[in-house]
Design a protein around this motif. Sequence first.
Motif, short mmCIF file in Angstrom:
data_model
loop_
_atom_site.label_atom_id
_atom_site.label_comp_id
_atom_site.label_asym_id
_atom_site.label_seq_id
_atom_site.Cartn_x
_atom_site.Cartn_y
_atom_site.Cartn_z
N ALA A 194 0.82 -1.21 0.00
CA ALA A 194 0.00 0.00 0.00
C ALA A 194 0.86 1.26 0.00
CB ALA A 194 -0.93 -0.01 1.21
N ASP A 195 2.03 1.19 0.62
CA ASP A 195 2.91 2.35 0.69
C ASP A 195 3.30 2.83 -0.71
OD1 ASP A 195 4.59 4.27 1.96
OD2 ASP A 195 6.31 2.99 1.60
N GLU A 237 -12.50 9.52 -0.64
CA GLU A 237 -11.30 9.34 -1.47
C GLU A 237 -10.05 9.50 -0.61
OE1 GLU A 237 -12.09 13.68 -1.26
OE2 GLU A 237 -13.31 11.89 -1.58
N THR A 238 -8.96 8.80 -0.99
CA THR A 238 -7.72 8.87 -0.23
C THR A 238 -6.51 8.60 -1.09
OG1 THR A 238 -6.58 8.10 1.77
CG2 THR A 238 -7.70 6.43 0.45
N ASP A 239 -5.36 9.14 -0.66
CA ASP A 239 -4.07 8.80 -1.25
C ASP A 239 -3.07 8.46 -0.14
OD1 ASP A 239 -3.55 11.28 -0.14
OD2 ASP A 239 -3.00 12.27 -2.01
N LEU A 240 -3.59 8.05 1.01
CA LEU A 240 -2.75 7.76 2.16
C LEU A 240 -2.52 6.26 2.31
CD1 LEU A 240 -4.17 10.21 4.85
CD2 LEU A 240 -2.24 10.54 3.29
N ALA A 241 -1.27 5.87 2.50
CA ALA A 241 -0.93 4.46 2.66
C ALA A 241 -1.60 3.86 3.88
CB ALA A 241 0.59 4.31 2.77
N SER A 242 -1.70 4.63 4.96
CA SER A 242 -2.32 4.10 6.18
C SER A 242 -3.76 3.70 5.95
CB SER A 242 -2.23 5.15 7.30
OG SER A 242 -2.85 6.36 6.90
N GLU A 243 -4.51 4.50 5.19
CA GLU A 243 -5.92 4.20 4.94
C GLU A 243 -6.08 3.06 3.94
OE1 GLU A 243 -7.69 7.93 3.91
OE2 GLU A 243 -7.51 8.72 5.96
N ILE A 244 -5.22 3.02 2.92
CA ILE A 244 -5.28 1.92 1.95
C ILE A 244 -4.89 0.60 2.63
CG2 ILE A 244 -4.25 1.02 -0.18
CD1 ILE A 244 -3.95 3.96 -1.08
N ALA A 299 11.50 3.90 5.49
CA ALA A 299 10.53 2.81 5.39
C ALA A 299 9.92 2.56 6.76
CB ALA A 299 11.20 1.53 4.86
N ALA A 300 8.84 1.82 6.78
CA ALA A 300 8.19 1.47 8.04
C ALA A 300 9.11 0.59 8.88
CB ALA A 300 6.88 0.74 7.75
N GLY A 301 9.05 0.76 10.20
CA GLY A 301 9.90 -0.02 11.09
C GLY A 301 9.65 -1.51 10.99
N SER A 302 8.43 -1.91 10.61
CA SER A 302 8.10 -3.33 10.52
C SER A 302 8.89 -4.04 9.43
CB SER A 302 6.60 -3.51 10.26
OG SER A 302 6.23 -2.88 9.05
#
Length: 408
Positions: free
Chosen positions: A273-274, A311-318, A390-393
Motif C-alpha cells: 500500500a505504501d 477518497e484517499t491517497d494515504l498508505a495508512s488508509e489503503i 521505510a516502516a519499522g516493521s
Amino acid sequence: MDRVILHCDCNSFFASVELLAHPELREVPVAVGHDGNSRHGIILAKNEAAKKFGIVTAETVWQARRKCPALILLPPHHDRYREYSKKLNEIYGRYTDLVEPFGIDESWLDVTGSLHLFAQSGAELADVIRATVKKELGLTISVGVSYNKIYAKLGSDYKKPDATTVITRENCREIVYPLRATAMIFVGRAAEQQLRSMGICTLGELASADEARLTQVFGKMGQQLRRYAAGEDESPVAPQHEPEQVKSIGNGITFKRDLVTPADLRTGTGYLADEVAARLRAKGLKCTAVQVMIKDTALKSISRQKTLPRETDLASEITEAAVQLVRANWPAGKPIRALTVTAERLVTGPVPCQMGLFAEQETAPPDPRREKLERTMDALRQRYGQTAVAAGSLLGNDLGLEDFHKKD
C-alpha cells in the motif's frame, strides 16, 4: 478511402534487447527470467532458439530447463527495455504523429495522411520501418498492415519474426477467418471456452455469429467481438503524447515465505500500500475503492473489493482497507503466497458523500499530520532513493521486502 494502419511488434523484445549485449548467444537457447532458485523463477521472454524447445512465457524456470537443460537464463533489465521502447516509438514518430503504444513493445501507427511522403503503399513503408529499426537498434519487428487496428495487430502476429503481412478487405477472409478465436485481442482462454460452447471456434465463425446471442453471453462486449472479427473496427489511433487515463494503480508480490500471522499480513499489506499511495500522490490522484488479490500455496486466487468512505491517497488508509478485506474473506492463519493491493476508481478531486443522520456517522476527514508525514517520505525518497525511509516493521523482515517493487 480506407485508412492505412500499421501495427509494429518487436520480436522477442526482452530477449532481443538482452542479446544486444551478448551477441555470442544469438543462436543458442536463451530466456530472460529471475533466479530459478527463488519463488519468482518464471520465464519473462525467450529467443527463437528457445521457442523451438517449446519454452513459453510465464512458465517456471525449472519447467523450462526440463524442456531444455542447456537453456541460458539472463536476468531482466527493465530500464533497458523502457529505453529501447522509447527509441522504437521515436523511429515510428518520424513517419506519423499518430503513434499509439500498446504495451512496451507494440505500437499502432496511422499513416493515412503521411504515407505519400515515404512510400507507395503501406507494405512498402512497413518494410522501410523494419529495415530502419534493424539498422539503428539491432532489433527486428513484425508489422501488420490493414485498414483497421484489430486486423493490423492480427497481421503483425501472423508471420514472425521480421515480416510484413498485409490484410485487406479482399484477402481478409483468406487470412483472418481461418484463425482461432484466441488470435484476436480481447479473446482470452475463458472467452474462448464460452465461444466454443456456442459452436464458435474461428474468427470467421465469430464474424458471422448472431449479435443478439453473443450479447446474451458477453454483454455489450459480445457485439464488439463480432465487429472486430468482421473487420468493422473504427477506433482511432491515439497520439502517443496524449495523456493516458489511469484507471487503477496496483502493487503485487510473491513473498519469500508465506504470510501466516496477523503481523505478517499487516507488514506485507503495508509495504504494498505504501508504494500504491506514493504513486497516487505522484499522479495527483486519489482512490475511492481498494481491491486485494490473494493467492494461496496451491496458486489459486481470489479478488475482493470494497468502497471507501471517502477518497484517499494515504498508505495508512489503503493498508487498513486492504487488511479488512483480507480478514473478511480469508480464513485466519491460512497461508498467503502472493498478494496484490490495487487502488481503484481513481479521482482527481473531492467526491461528494452523503452526510449521516447523526454526527458520529459522518465520514472522518483525513488526518493532516498523516498527510504531511507521507508527503515528507515522498520527498526523502525522491532525493535519496526508495530505501531512504521505510516502516519499522520492514526492518529485519524475512518476507523478501527489502527492495522488491513490482509495478502493475
